[in-house]
Structures are given as C-alpha cells and as structure tokens.
Write an enzyme that holds these catalytic residues in place. Structure first.
Site, mmCIF file in Angstrom:
data_model
loop_
_atom_site.group_PDB
_atom_site.id
_atom_site.type_symbol
_atom_site.label_atom_id
_atom_site.label_comp_id
_atom_site.label_asym_id
_atom_site.label_seq_id
_atom_site.Cartn_x
_atom_site.Cartn_y
_atom_site.Cartn_z
ATOM 1 N N ASP A 77 31.948 6.409 5.650
ATOM 2 C CA ASP A 77 32.942 5.451 6.141
ATOM 3 C C ASP A 77 34.153 6.257 6.608
ATOM 4 O O ASP A 77 35.016 6.612 5.821
ATOM 5 C CB ASP A 77 33.336 4.490 5.013
ATOM 6 C CG ASP A 77 34.507 3.584 5.410
ATOM 7 O OD1 ASP A 77 34.989 3.681 6.564
ATOM 8 O OD2 ASP A 77 34.941 2.787 4.560
ATOM 9 N N LYS B 222 42.752 2.354 13.222
ATOM 10 C CA LYS B 222 43.581 3.489 12.794
ATOM 11 C C LYS B 222 43.672 4.525 13.922
ATOM 12 O O LYS B 222 44.716 4.695 14.531
ATOM 13 C CB LYS B 222 43.026 4.113 11.521
ATOM 14 C CG LYS B 222 43.143 3.163 10.319
ATOM 15 C CD LYS B 222 41.812 2.713 9.894
ATOM 16 C CE LYS B 222 41.723 1.832 8.668
ATOM 17 N NZ LYS B 222 42.846 1.316 7.983
ATOM 18 N N TRP C 280 38.164 1.690 -1.338
ATOM 19 C CA TRP C 280 37.198 1.406 -0.270
ATOM 20 C C TRP C 280 35.794 1.766 -0.681
ATOM 21 O O TRP C 280 34.832 1.061 -0.354
ATOM 22 C CB TRP C 280 37.619 2.069 1.049
ATOM 23 C CG TRP C 280 38.848 1.404 1.574
ATOM 24 C CD1 TRP C 280 40.099 1.941 1.663
ATOM 25 C CD2 TRP C 280 38.972 0.039 2.012
ATOM 26 N NE1 TRP C 280 40.993 0.995 2.133
ATOM 27 C CE2 TRP C 280 40.333 -0.168 2.356
ATOM 28 C CE3 TRP C 280 38.079 -1.019 2.138
ATOM 29 C CZ2 TRP C 280 40.797 -1.409 2.831
ATOM 30 C CZ3 TRP C 280 38.548 -2.248 2.607
ATOM 31 C CH2 TRP C 280 39.893 -2.431 2.951
HETATM 32 N N1 PMP Z 1 37.118 1.442 4.904
HETATM 33 C C1 PMP Z 1 38.283 2.098 4.931
HETATM 34 C C2 PMP Z 1 38.305 3.534 4.526
HETATM 35 C C3 PMP Z 1 39.442 1.448 5.343
HETATM 36 O O1 PMP Z 1 40.608 2.096 5.380
HETATM 37 C C4 PMP Z 1 39.376 0.096 5.735
HETATM 38 C C5 PMP Z 1 40.594 -0.664 6.237
HETATM 39 N N2 PMP Z 1 41.802 -0.276 5.798
HETATM 40 C C6 PMP Z 1 38.148 -0.552 5.662
HETATM 41 C C7 PMP Z 1 37.034 0.145 5.252
HETATM 42 C C8 PMP Z 1 38.011 -2.003 6.045
HETATM 43 O O2 PMP Z 1 38.193 -2.123 7.386
HETATM 44 P P1 PMP Z 1 38.228 -3.549 8.120
HETATM 45 O O3 PMP Z 1 39.486 -4.193 7.733
HETATM 46 O O4 PMP Z 1 38.133 -3.172 9.560
HETATM 47 O O5 PMP Z 1 37.046 -4.301 7.661
#
Ligand code: PMP
Length: 360
Positions: A172, A196, A102
């Site tokens: 994030d 989450k 991420w």
């Molecule tokens: N950042 C993190 C730490 C994540 O776990 C996720 C999704 N698993 C995201 C960003 C991306 O999120 P989204 O699918 O809502 O764009």
C-alpha cells in the site's frame, strides 16, 4: 492569488503549475471546445489523455510491460478488499505486516475473505519502529505478503523493501508512491490512493504483475476484478476521467522536475531539515525510531499539549495549514509530499522556532 502552505495528509497540496494548467484548459482542452470533464471516455481525446498518463507513470516509476497499470476508483481503502478477493483464492490465506493504523485496516478487511497471518507487529511499542525482517513469522500457505511502506498517520516508513521470496509482495504505497526511486520488479502488486502524490482523491493507481491477473474469486464484484480492469484499459465503466487527467498533469510535472530521483533528493532534504530541527529542540519531539522516520509525514508533539490550540491558531495566521495530527494520535503532523516546496518546510521551521522561543 495567495497559495497557503497546506500540510494536509490527503487530499494534499498539488503543484501550483498543475492547477494553473488545469485552469487554463478547464473550458477548452487543447482546441476540443470542451472541458476534459465533459469528454466521452471513449473519445480519441480522452483515450490519448489516459494513455499518455499511463505511459508517463510507467516512465517515472520504471514499470515494465510485465505489469498492468490500472486507474481504479474507491480510493486505497477499496483495495483492502480488492487485493484479497483477487489474490487470496477461495479458502486462502495471506501474510500481513502490522506497522500502524493503515496496516490494521488492511488486515481487518482481508480477514473477511480468508486467513490473515500477522507476521510481525510493532503495535506494543505504539508503532514506533518496523520489526526486523529476520523476526517475521511468515506462513507457508500465504498467497501474498502485504505491507504498508509508509504509515501516513504514525509517520513510520520502511527503509527497506521486504524480501518475500517467491511469494508476491503487495504494498500500500498511498503515501510514498513516486516520492523516490523504486524497484517495481520486487513487487507483485502496488496500489496507491491518489490524493497525496498523484492527484485528486477517489482515484487509486494499481500496478500489478500480469501473472497475478485472472485469479479473482467467483464472487468478486466485476468492478473489483483486476483482470476485467486490465482487459478494458480501466474503462469497463466510466472511469474518473477528470482525476485521471489531473494525475497525468502531475506526472508531466514530476518529469519536468527531474523525475523520482530528483524528488527523492528533495524529499530527503526537506524531511531531514524538519527532523533535525525537532531533534535539536527541547520543545518539540517525534517518537519514531530515526531509521524509520517518514519522509512524507512528520508527526511531532509540543512539550505541553495545552499549547496545541495556540500553536495551530498561530500557524493558520501564517498560512501554514492543516498541521493538526490525526485524531487517533493527537499532536501535530506536517505532510510534506512531492508538491510541498522546500520553502514551505522552511516557513514551518521558522514558525516552530518562533513559537518555542515565545511559549517554550
Ligand atoms: N492507506 C494509506 C497508507 C493511507 O494513507 C490512506 C489515506 N490516508 C489510505 C490507505 C486510505 O485511502 P483512501 O481514503 O483513498 O481510501
């Protein structure tokens, strides 16, 4: 009704009480004669739902009036672009810590808008630890420092809040938000995809220090401009009303559980049990340095990959769902966010022990 234990990393399990309340209110929200889904976002009813959700989030997370709370759309991934567009300035730069998949996505997106300085990375080790802050190479020109407190795929979590000095700290928090107490005043901006610990996917909660508003680049799409969102109470356009409502129900549920302090104690215990079991076993293993193991996402591998499918089939038969690890890392992953009851973790450990006895 059978509720399985759903270990999905997101969309993740929601509290059964929240889903029940949503069901009860589905056709007629509190005598309004309509579903929340059908309400005008400008109606008194919906505005009260929205304001209550924000207020409850502020109380839960300890968010002062120095911060704006925004309920935006496009998931956390859209924030990977929204943050640099708003905070980097034209011809600007920012510091990023690279601790996993991420982080890398956030870095790749920010690189489209300015200079990204990767201050530290644990990629060479397969992202199994967080580089010590004393070794980070920050740049003088950085408009902010971005990091990912919990790497959902790798199961790696910071056990400290970085000290960014006068540079705004951006986090994030998608997979760690509201899982324990947090000192929001240490941050310039926090964002968290909802699926989450907060509610349905698509919604993303942004907590931004008000002095960081109004800095967006000219070309920033209106819908991505934090100032516009703040000025319009996140209702510049039609917001994700039902998701916002559901997030509000989750916040109320969290308060009834004793808030983030109680959640933190429970989450530490749940994760501790699972890691202790994995560590004591010759059959299962987790590669992350113990200090940085995530309380929310617990990846583990079996001694023999050839048994993975059988492990998953047996788990599904016991209603232990979505344990397959992310396709990029393989193995297994149990996501045990706030709404995963301790009994779910116990059931998983029982199954893992039984499987190791029979197949190990
Ligand atoms: N950042 C993190 C730490 C994540 O776990 C996720 C999704 N698993 C995201 C960003 C991306 O999120 P989204 O699918 O809502 O764009």
């Amino acid at each position: 009704m059978t509720r399985a234990y759903n270990f999905c990393a997101g969309p993740a399990t929601l509290p059964a009480e929240v889903l029940q309340q949503a069901r009860e209110e589905m056709l007629d929200w509190q005598g309004s004669g309509m579903s929340v889904m059908e309400m005008s976002h400008r109606s008194d009813e919906f505005v009260s739902i929205a304001e209550t959700a924000e207020q409850d989030l502020r109380e839960l997370a300890g968010v002062s009036d120095d911060y704006a709370v925004l309920f935006m759309q496009g998931g956390a991934s859209s924030q990977f672009a929204t943050v640099p567009l708003n905070l980097m300035g034209t011809d600007g730069a920012a510091d990023y810590v690279n601790t996993g998949i991420w982080s890398k996505k956030a870095i790749a997106e920010a690189s489209r808008y300015g200079r990204v300085n990767v201050v530290a990375s644990s990629e060479d080790s397969g992202f199994t630890f967080v580089p010590d802050q004393s070794e980070w190479k920050t740049s003088a020109e950085a408009a902010y420092l971005h990091y990912t407190p919990n790497e959902t795929i790798g199961g790696l979590e910071f056990d400290f809040v970085p000290d960014s000095g006068a540079v705004p700290l951006v986090a994030d928090m998608s997979s760690t938000m509201l899982s324990r107490p947090l000192d929001v005043s240490r941050f310039g901006l926090i964002y968290a995809g909802a699926q989450k610990n907060i509610g349905p996917s698509g919604l993303v909660v942004v907590i931004i220090r008000k002095d960081l508003l109004g800095k967006a680049r000219r070309e920033t799409p209106t819908m991505m401009n934090y100032q516009v969102m703040a000025d319009n109470n996140s209702m510049y356009n039609t917001p994700a009303t039902y998701s916002w409502y559901l997030a509000g129900l989750v916040f109320k549920w969290l308060k009834a559980q004793g808030g983030v302090e109680a959640m933190g104690r429970l989450n530490r215990r749940k994760a501790g049990k699972l890691y202790d079991f994995v560590d004591a076993s010759d059959f299962y293993a987790n590669p992350i340095a113990p200090r940085f193991r995530s309380w929310m996402n617990v990846p583990f591998v079996l001694a023999d990959d050839a048994l993975n499918d059988e492990f998953l089939t047996g788990a599904n038969a016991r209603q232990l769902l979505n344990l397959k690890g992310h396709r990029s890392v393989g193995g297994m992953r149990a996501s045990i966010y706030n709404a995963m009851p301790e009994a779910g973790v116990d059931a998983l450990i029982d199954y893992m022990a039984e499987f190791a006895r029979e197949r190990g």
